[in-house]
Design a protein around this motif. Structure first.
Motif: not given
Ligand SMILES: *Cc1c(COP(=O)(O)O)cnc(C)c1O
Length: 405
Positions: A102-104, A138-139, A190, A223, A225-226, A252
């Motif tokens: 997962t991202g976290a 948001f991380h 981000e 970060d 992730i998104q 993601k």
């Molecule tokens: C969604 C997100 C996360 C967390 O990812 P998860 O898979 O939900 O744990 C971390 N950082 C950013 C920028 C995100 O958008």
């Protein structure tokens, strides 16, 4: 109300507030509910479904791989992990990667890497390392990660939190400069704040922050992730400013809309702080996930999804800007990552999303005032035209009701 909604509400922790629709099937940019009603997915699971639902090549690959090798743990080598990480490193210009799910978890990995780098390479006294993050970030949701958040709801009732984090205003390079000390390990940022409401920083901010970090011997960790993997119209959002981060977090879309797949990537000097036993994950880098991740990355390149996001995103942005509604206070974003800010004095973003849902368009509000538009990158121009019509009509409808009352 649907029995399925009742059942889920009875047994599932109430940690989300879903729109009242029960999905049973999906394909491409479309999803269907239990009554067979079709919706256009403008959410794509917070960008986890950038490839579209059930991409042919990914479904085919999963069928084949599932029958061969799935989970063996990192106690052994597999034929899938090396090629996957090689591809991820090549595409992003990084040296090494640490696979998670997962991202976290990948953010946690980045925090551990940055701290150990600070102690073993930079020479910070033990337990003194600091990580600078941004207000509105948001991380993820683990206790350490929410320690970095300034969103009261993410933290209330979940303390105590670990120390070692400092917050600065997003987009303010002077604030970052003032916050850096000899103990600063990393700046975690981000490139566009997603959950914060699709907040785009001032032009030049990322570049200036990365340069400042280099001068002050601080790791610049993005970060993505998104924002990563094509979402903003480039493979990485950092590329818009020619920034090459010391550490990079992906998740993601890395799982191709099929599985949770995440990773932390970095320069060799940073990743080399990890020794056997320092860090791990039972499922991280499993062969099924690695096969899916490799194919997901290959498809991004083969189908030119970042370019597609740029073209379709510009088109969607132009169409949205042409909507004349007093309810819209701002439209911002990059590529197919767009937030429409609704004036909270006039109506809520939730109401807009509920009315769009009735018309067959799925989106989700973020931060009460922003309607998020982040469809699968494979969305067609016809689908975008249809979506814009729904948005225009819903806003007009709300405005008429408002003026009539
Ligand atoms: C969604 C997100 C996360 C967390 O990812 P998860 O898979 O939900 O744990 C971390 N950082 C950013 C920028 C995100 O958008």
């Amino acid at each position: 109300m649907s029995e399925r909604i009742d059942l889920e509400a009875r047994y599932c922790a109430q940690n989300y507030h879903p729109l009242p629709v029960v999905l049973t099937r999906a394909e491409g940019a479309s999803v269907w509910d239990e009554n067979g009603k079709k919706y256009l997915d403008m959410m794509s699971a917070y960008s986890a479904v950038s490839h579209g639902h059930g991409h042919d090549r990914l479904v085919e690959l999963v069928r084949e791989q599932v029958g061969r090798l799935n989970i063996v743990s990192r106690a052994f080598y597999t034929d899938k992990l090396g090629p996957f990480l090689e591809k991820a490193c090549t595409l992003t210009g990084q040296d090494m990667a640490l696979p998670m799910n997962t991202g976290a978890e990948a953010v946690e990995t980045a925090i551990k890497a940055a701290r150990k780098w600070a102690y073993t390479v930079k020479g910070v006294a033990s337990d003194n390392a600091e990580i600078i993050a941004c207000r509105g970030n948001f991380h993820g949701r683990t206790t350490t990660v929410v320690a970095m958040s300034d969103e009261p709801q993410y933290k209330e009732g979940f303390g105590p939190f670990p120390p070692g984090f400092r917050l600065v205003d997003y987009g303010d390079i002077g604030a970052l400069e003032a916050a850096i000390t000899g103990n600063t390990a990393a700046f975690l940022v981000e490139p566009i704040q997603g959950e914060g409401g699709i907040v785009v920083p001032p032009a030049g901010y990322l570049k200036a922050a990365a340069e400042l970090c280099r001068e002050r011997n601080v790791l610049f960790i993005a970060d993505e992730i998104q924002t990563g993997l094509g979402r903003t119209g480039r493979m990485l959002a950092c590329e818009h400013e020619d920034v090459h981060p010391d550490g990079l977090i992906l998740g993601k879309a890395l799982g191709g809309g099929i599985l949770p797949v995440s990773m932390f990537l970095a320069r060799r000097e940073v990743m080399n702080v990890f020794r056997p036993g320092d860090h791990g994950s039972t499922f991280g880098g499993n062969p099924l996930a690695a096969a899916v991740g490799l194919e997901a990355l290959t498809i991004l390149v083969d189908d030119e999804l970042p370019q597609r996001s740029a073209t379709m995103g510009d088109y969607l942005m132009d169409q949205l800007r042409a909507i004349d509604s007093p309810l819209i206070s701002e439209i911002r974003g990059r590529g197919l990552f767009i937030g429409v800010e609704i004036d909270p004095a006039l109506c809520s973003a939730r109401q807009v999303c509920e009315m769009l849902m009735q018309r067959g368009l799925l989106s989700k509000e973020t931060h009460e005032t922003v309607v998020r538009l982040a469809p699968p990158l494979i969305i067609s121009q016809d689908e975008i035209d249809w979506a814009v019509t729904q948005i225009r009509e819903v806003l007009a409808e709300i405005d008429e009701t408002r003026l009539a009352s």
